[in-house]
Every structure is written in C-alpha cells, then in structure tokens.
Scaffold this active site. Structure first.
Site, PDB file in Angstrom:
ATOM      1  N   GLN A 352     118.971  69.142  94.988  1.00 29.04           N
ATOM      2  CA  GLN A 352     119.585  70.462  95.053  1.00 29.04           C
ATOM      3  C   GLN A 352     120.147  70.825  93.686  1.00 29.04           C
ATOM      4  O   GLN A 352     120.717  69.968  93.003  1.00 29.04           O
ATOM      5  CB  GLN A 352     120.707  70.481  96.085  1.00 29.04           C
ATOM      6  CG  GLN A 352     121.252  71.858  96.371  1.00 29.04           C
ATOM      7  CD  GLN A 352     121.364  72.149  97.839  1.00 29.04           C
ATOM      8  OE1 GLN A 352     121.763  71.304  98.615  1.00 29.04           O
ATOM      9  NE2 GLN A 352     121.013  73.363  98.243  1.00 29.04           N
ATOM     10  N   THR A 524     124.962  65.479  98.156  1.00 30.05           N
ATOM     11  CA  THR A 524     124.267  64.458  98.929  1.00 30.05           C
ATOM     12  C   THR A 524     123.144  65.121  99.732  1.00 30.05           C
ATOM     13  O   THR A 524     122.753  64.667 100.792  1.00 30.05           O
ATOM     14  CB  THR A 524     125.270  63.706  99.829  1.00 30.05           C
ATOM     15  OG1 THR A 524     126.342  63.243  98.995  1.00 30.05           O
ATOM     16  CG2 THR A 524     124.656  62.490 100.487  1.00 30.05           C
ATOM     17  N   HIS A 525     122.626  66.222  99.210  1.00 28.66           N
ATOM     18  CA  HIS A 525     121.597  67.002  99.895  1.00 28.66           C
ATOM     19  C   HIS A 525     120.213  66.632  99.371  1.00 28.66           C
ATOM     20  O   HIS A 525     119.590  67.387  98.631  1.00 28.66           O
ATOM     21  CB  HIS A 525     121.861  68.498  99.710  1.00 28.66           C
ATOM     22  CG  HIS A 525     123.213  68.917 100.186  1.00 28.66           C
ATOM     23  ND1 HIS A 525     123.827  70.080  99.776  1.00 28.66           N
ATOM     24  CD2 HIS A 525     124.080  68.330 101.048  1.00 28.66           C
ATOM     25  CE1 HIS A 525     125.012  70.177 100.358  1.00 28.66           C
ATOM     26  NE2 HIS A 525     125.182  69.131 101.133  1.00 28.66           N
ATOM     27  N   LEU A 526     119.755  65.461  99.749  1.00 22.71           N
ATOM     28  CA  LEU A 526     118.418  65.021  99.383  1.00 22.71           C
ATOM     29  C   LEU A 526     117.473  65.318 100.543  1.00 22.71           C
ATOM     30  O   LEU A 526     117.887  65.298 101.713  1.00 22.71           O
ATOM     31  CB  LEU A 526     118.404  63.522  99.063  1.00 22.71           C
ATOM     32  CG  LEU A 526     119.359  63.073  97.953  1.00 22.71           C
ATOM     33  CD1 LEU A 526     120.660  62.558  98.559  1.00 22.71           C
ATOM     34  CD2 LEU A 526     118.747  61.988  97.095  1.00 22.71           C
TER      35      LEU A 526
END
Length: 598
Positions: A352, A524-526
């Site tokens: 992101q 932590t937006h994988l």
C-alpha cells in the site's frame, strides 16, 4: 468440545487455519450449518476481559514498543529483497508491517477503519481499458479483475457491518440520497448500524478546509462503536471514549470490533466448535492425486510434537503472507515464475502506498493529539473515485486523503520530535516536540498499489524457519505508476494547508530513487499472492475463493485481492469471507467439488 484445547480432535468436518477475522467468520458460518469445525491457531488464546483489561491494556511500552499482540519473528518470518537480482535477507525486527499472532490475529490489533469498495475497483482492468485503452496499462503491470461484482457482494458488506457494529453515515440507501456520507460511495441496502463517530478537532479542521475548496469530505466508516450496540450474534459493544489506544491494542471498553468481541463469545458456546491454540501448522496434507486435501500436520508448541488432524474441508484463514506460504509448502497450486510469467501461487503480490504529511496550525489552535479512535476521521475520495480522470496524470489507481487521529501516545510523541531536519536533542528539540504535539496534525494519503510481473512471493532458497522449512521470500519495491500517483495526490495537500491556515507543512511522498524500506512502518495492508479470478492460469482461486487445484481447499484473506485498493482491506476481506461461506453452505455442501468449472 467447545473450549480452547491443546490438541485437536482426530477428525473434523472443517479444519480452519488461523483465528483472525477470516477464520472466525468461516467458523461461525459453518458451525451454523451443523458442521464440526476446528481452528488451529499458532498463538495463545486471548480474552478481552483478561488480556485487554484496564489499565494494562493501555501500556504503550508493552503495546507499541514491545508489540505484545504481534508475531514473534524468532520462530517464523520471511525474507525481503527489492529486485530479483538481489539476495533476500530475513525480516528480523517488526517494522514495516505488523502481522498479528494469537486468537484474533490482526483483527485484534487493527485500528477499525471499515470501508467497502468502489465497484470499479473490482473490475479495474476492464474499467481501465474501457476508459483509457489497453495501452494505458504498463507492460509489466499484471492487472486483473476480481471476477465478482459489487452488487453480488453488497449483502455481505451489509452483514459484515452489522456484525462489526460499524459507525458511519450513508449517502445512498436503496437508490435514494439519505445524508452527508461519501457521495462517491456505491448504493447500499441499509444504513450503517450506528451513527458516525464525532470529529476530533483536527478532523473538523480538515472537513471545513476541504469543503471550502469544493471537495467532498465525509466521516470515515469506523468499526469503533459510537453508541452501545448488540450485534446479530448477540455480542455486545460499548461506546468508544476516544482513549487513543486502538491500533496495536485490544479495547478495554469493548468498543473496537474484533473477532474476540464480535464473534468468539457466540462461537465458543457452539458444541461443534474447537479452538486449538499454540498449534503451528506445517503443511496441509493431500491425497495421492494431489487434488484433495485430507487435513494438516501441525506442531503442538506446548510439547513440540508433530500431530495430525484429518478433515473433509480445509480453509486457510491466516494472515495473507502465511496463507501463501502454506500453499507453497503444501504443494497446492503451481508456484509463480516471474521469468516465464507462469504459475499462480505468489503472483500479484502488493502492498500500500501510504505516506503521512504534517501540518502545524497557529498556537491558538490545539489539536489535542492524545484524543483519538482508530477508525474515526474525515476523508475525501476526490482522487480515488472512478470519475477522477487519471489520463492526464498517467497512473492507474488512486488515494483517499484523510485525517484519522487515532491518538498520539507519549513515547510516540517524543520519538516524532519536531519533524524533518529539526534537532533530535536539547532545548530546541524539546520546544519543537511540544509545539508538534500541541498544534500539529497528520494527513494520510492512503493509496492503492498495483501488481507487477517481478513483484511476487516464493520460497527462499537459503533461509529456513524453526521447523526447518524454507522462509517465504518477498520481492517488492515501488514502481513508477504508484510513485506518480502518490506524488500527485500528496501535492494536492498544498491548497488544503493554506485553507487550514497552516503555519508550516511537511509533505511526505514516495521517492522515485528510494526503494521500499522494510525498516520503516507503513501499513500492515499486504495482499495478493493467491488471488481470485476467472482464469486458472493466472489466478489461484475461483470467484468463491476456492482453490482451482484442490477443490476442498478455500483460501480466505487479502491474499485473494488481485491488486491493491485505496482503502483498508478488512471490509472487503470480511465481505468475501461471508460470500465464500454462503456459497459453501448453499452449494458446496450439497455437491462437493469445483464451484466453477476450470
């Protein structure tokens, strides 16, 4: 057997890996269908009444610094590199992203931003070609559609919001404008279950300035309860008091949605449900044909013995990285090869493009940064919505801008100091730190990230985990399209700063010359790596999140997204989980096998 257990039963109708949002949603739905369901969770059990009790739950040293709710990298991690020609090195210290560990997973430590999705984001390749032509897509960009529409998912977005107790203000309900919500948001079948969160002072300043400039501000949808609430499962939430301890913390007021508060109190009572903690799954077992999963092998971390469980249906509901890792370790699907552009497991990985800029306001305007709530804030979607013309700017994707004041804590405030190029010690440092804490605010450009042929996940050839298995390897860096998008959107903050009366600004944007740096926290937006789609040659999962290769395996998580979004992933993840569970219950259970012909 509905209590937490140290060992799994020998057989379960359904085996689920991971006790986060995906795993708990699937477990609740499938126990309701009358099936026995076992969740294997590698971390410890967590009960909000115990581990989230006040005042220990708001200990910044314990939470943000020592990261008590996050993954322990000593047993299992991944390696990271920017380019294919580099040697990847282990991710040894939590920094850029923070996977959860223990019951609740990342759903326990998240902030609470609970968005739906722009309909065109689900068909981004098709929408881009229709508007700009096929040549607008860069040659190395592996852009794909989701193969599911917003209208198909809308009932499941609605269900998830009611389970989460989401606070917000709708613009369009059943085709009729109803309020001051996001005018770019798609139609809804019902309003949000709770009214929007109140604006912090900084959010109110952003709302007034963007409205003055002709933009379209709206209250962010927040899975932080603005009122007392009881969800359809009978789980209760208390009203948020803006204590500022959301991201990285379990909520002592039961105000922030989590699997621990919103699903597990009901799920734990079901006699068909078993939760096994301290269970590190090593691999999913397959029959001789490699076309059917038979269960799993896991390490019981209490006695360090390998154990097995058999199951008729296997669901991977772990964090995105570890769903992909487990598929690679288990031989489910063909690993992706960037050189030949073949295979599906590891393909279309993304992150992101978030950057945070800071404005300083005059000294008579106090931003009270200790106040905050994880999902509360004010956003504009003018540079994220489908009708925004990206053609003259030469990029695909977009980015909301928002003030999402989640609460600045003492250690974080001291660490931030007075901003870039300011003293890091001494009297001037102290003065700058106080000025920043009292009178500044942050604005995020929370943008999408596209996928590329040479950005992917695979097994590392050198490094192994504590169980002598290859670590997952991440090959990732920023690309021209995403840098261009981020820089354009951040540049639009200049007139907003003037309208807010800012005395000083620090615009933070991606740099063409700086690769992805895993030492700095971003999000932590994988996502991606085991994506959904219509073609088994370019997707690991069909439209119901069912493995093309092993039909009794479903893989639920952000790993299924073919590309990044401008929004946080949890809202779409939850809707897809309910969508998949619905089709398992209504179709798969009556006739097990592929739900879509390959």
């Amino acid at each position: 057997m509905n209590a937490s257990s140290t060992t799994a039963p020998r057989h379960s109708d359904v085996l689920i890996v991971g006790a986060g949002w995906a795993g708990c949603i699937m477990a609740k739905e499938l126990t309701e269908a009358g099936l026995s369901v076992t969740i294997l969770e590698r971390g410890e059990d967590r009960h909000t009444a115990e581990t989230g009790a006040y005042p220990n739950s708001i200990d910044e040293l314990r939470g943000s610094v020592r990261k008590r709710l996050f993954q322990k990298l000593s047993r299992n991690s991944l390696t990271i590199r920017n380019r294919i020609d580099q040697t990847a090195l282990p991710y040894r210290q939590l920094a850029a992203f923070l996977p959860g560990e223990g019951v609740g997973g990342a759903g326990l430590h998240w902030s609470g931003c609970h968005f739906r999705v722009m309909p065109d984001d689900l068909r981004l390749r098709s929408a881009t070609i229709e508007r700009y032509g096929k040549k607008f897509i860069p040659d190395d960009m592996t852009l794909q559609d989701f193969d599911v529409t917003y209208d198909e998912l809308e009932p499941f977005f609605d269900k998830a919001e009611k389970i989460f107790g989401t606070s917000g203000e709708a613009h369009m309900v059943q085709g009729k404008p109803t309020g001051k919500g996001n005018i770019f948001a798609p139609n809804r079948s019902s309003p949000f279950p709770l009214p929007p969160m109140e604006d912090t002072f900084s959010a109110a300043q952003f709302r007034a300035a963007t409205q003055e400039l002709g933009y379209h501000p709206y209250s962010m949808p927040a899975a932080n309860a603005s009122r007392p609430y009881t969800n359809p499962y009978g789980c209760q939430m208390g009203p948020c008091n803006f204590c500022g301890y959301c991201s990285g913390y379990d909520c002592f007021l039961y105000s922030k949605a989590s699997p621990n508060i919103n699903i597990l109190p009901a799920l734990r009572r079901d006699p068909g449900f078993t939760l096994v903690t301290q269970a590190q799954v090593l691999r999913i077992t397959l029959d001789q044909s490699k076309k059917r999963a038979t269960g799993a092998v896991y390490v019981d971390l209490n006695d360090h013995h390998e154990k097995t469980i058999s199951a008729d249906l296997v669901i991977l509901g772990a964090f995105q990285l570890y769903n992909v890792h487990l598929m690679l370790l288990s031989g489910i699907g063909t690993p992706y090869d960037p050189h030949t552009n073949t295979g599906t497991i590891g393909r279309n990985f993304f992150y992101q493009t978030i950057t945070t800029s800071r404005f300083w306001l005059p000294k008579n305007r106090h931003t009270n940064q200790f106040v905050g709530a994880g999902g509360a804030g004010v956003a504009i979607d003018d540079f994220n919505q489908p009708d925004f013309d990206r053609g003259p700017h030469g990029f695909i994707g977009g980015s909301p801008l928002w003030v999402n004041q989640a609460g600045v804590k003492p250690i974080a405030a001291a660490s931030a100091g007075g901003g870039k190029d300011r003293p890091r010690w001494g009297a001037q440092y102290k003065s700058d730190m106080i000025e920043t804490y009292k009178h500044s605010l942050n604005i995020d450009a929370h943008g999408s990230n596209m996928t590329y042929r040479d950005v992917y996940l695979d097994l590392d050839p050198t490094w192994t985990n504590a169980y002598d298995q290859p670590l997952l390897r991440m090959t990732f860096t920023w690309k021209d399209n995403d840098v261009r998008m981020n820089r354009y959107v951040v540049d639009q903050l200049k007139p907003i700063a003037r309208a807010m009366g800012a005395t000083r600004t620090e615009l933070n944007m991606l740099d063409y010359n700086q690769p992805f740096d895993s030492r700095l926290y971003q999000t932590t937006h994988l996502g991606g790596g085991a994506i959904m789609g219509s073609n088994p040659r370019t997707s690991a999962l069909n439209r119901y999140l069912q493995s093309w290769d092993v039909p009794n395996v479903f893989v639920i998580g952000a790993n299924a997204f073919p590309h990044g979004l401008g929004y946080n992933p949890t809202g779409l993840l939850a809707a897809l989980a309910y969508w998949s569970a619905h089709h398992i219950r209504t179709t798969y259970l009556t006739s097990p096998g592929p739900l879509v012909p390959s």
